[in-house]
Enzyme design. Structure first.
Site, short mmCIF file in Angstrom:
data_model
loop_
_atom_site.label_atom_id
_atom_site.label_comp_id
_atom_site.label_asym_id
_atom_site.label_seq_id
_atom_site.Cartn_x
_atom_site.Cartn_y
_atom_site.Cartn_z
N GLY A 134 0.83 -1.19 0.00
CA GLY A 134 0.00 0.00 0.00
C GLY A 134 0.86 1.24 0.00
O GLY A 134 2.04 1.19 0.41
N GLN B 273 3.25 9.93 1.01
CA GLN B 273 4.53 9.22 1.06
C GLN B 273 5.42 9.54 -0.13
O GLN B 273 6.63 9.32 -0.09
CB GLN B 273 4.31 7.70 1.14
N CYS C 72 6.02 -0.24 7.15
CA CYS C 72 5.65 0.93 6.35
C CYS C 72 6.83 1.29 5.46
O CYS C 72 7.97 1.30 5.92
CB CYS C 72 5.32 2.09 7.29
N LEU C 73 6.55 1.58 4.20
CA LEU C 73 7.64 1.96 3.27
C LEU C 73 8.34 3.25 3.72
O LEU C 73 9.46 3.50 3.33
CB LEU C 73 7.10 2.13 1.85
N HIS D 228 -2.22 7.50 7.00
CA HIS D 228 -1.20 8.36 6.38
C HIS D 228 -1.80 9.69 5.95
O HIS D 228 -1.19 10.74 6.12
CB HIS D 228 -0.60 7.69 5.14
#
Ligand code: NI
Length: 170
Positions: free
Chosen positions: A46, A51, A93-94, A139
């Protein structure tokens, strides 16, 4: 399509409340394509627009009910309209690479938003799919998974992250 640079915890855009998308236009369609490519390039499930530095309400995620990478999903201006049950599960989480922690989420949700053509959609999700959508909508509100664990665990994650971030971005 292009792989976009990611923002990491500590970057201000991740703490901004993202703004509603007013129009699903060509520019947004390009962003959607780039976000999907970026998510899969980083082996993520996701990704939220902030981001990649765009504080707009847009998320993409993998349809985890199918083999990885088969069906990218898109939600514009997503909102949770129903939530039921509680479940614990590991999240990463990236924007906080290398760290995982158990986070409590609603087990089943119903989400409303727009699809990538700008048409209204509703979808129901449970388990991992519901977890991913809740994480990505967080986010958009400037919330990261480290904010959803106990203060003790949060402190441990943040101090680990400070070291990782130094190596990653200096
Ligand atoms: Ni994330």
């Amino acid at each position: 399509m292009a792989v976009l640079p990611l923002n990491y915890m500590g970057d201000k855009v991740l703490r901004k409340k993202a703004k509603e998308v007013k129009e699903v236009d060509k520019e947004l369609e390009t962003l959607i394509g780039d976000m999907i490519e970026t998510m899969y390039d980083k082996q993520g499930v996701g990704l939220a627009a902030n981001q990649v530095g765009v504080a707009r309400r847009l998320i993409v995620f993998d349809n985890v009910g199918l083999p990885y990478g088969t069906e990218p999903m898109v939600l514009v201006n997503p909102s949770i309209i129903e939530a039921e049950g509680k479940c614990q599960g590991e999240e990463g989480c990236l924007s906080i690479p290398e760290l995982v922690e158990v986070v409590e989420r609603a087990e089943r949700i119903k989400v409303a938003g727009l699809d990538r053509q700008g048409q209204p959609v509703e979808l129901e999700a449970e388990g991992l799919a519901a977890r991913i959508i809740q994480h990505e909508i967080d986010h958009l509100d400037g919330v990261l998974f480290v904010d959803r664990v106990s203060p003790l665990k949060r402190n441990i994650l943040v101090s680990k992250w400070n070291k990782i971030r130094k190596e990653l971005v200096g």
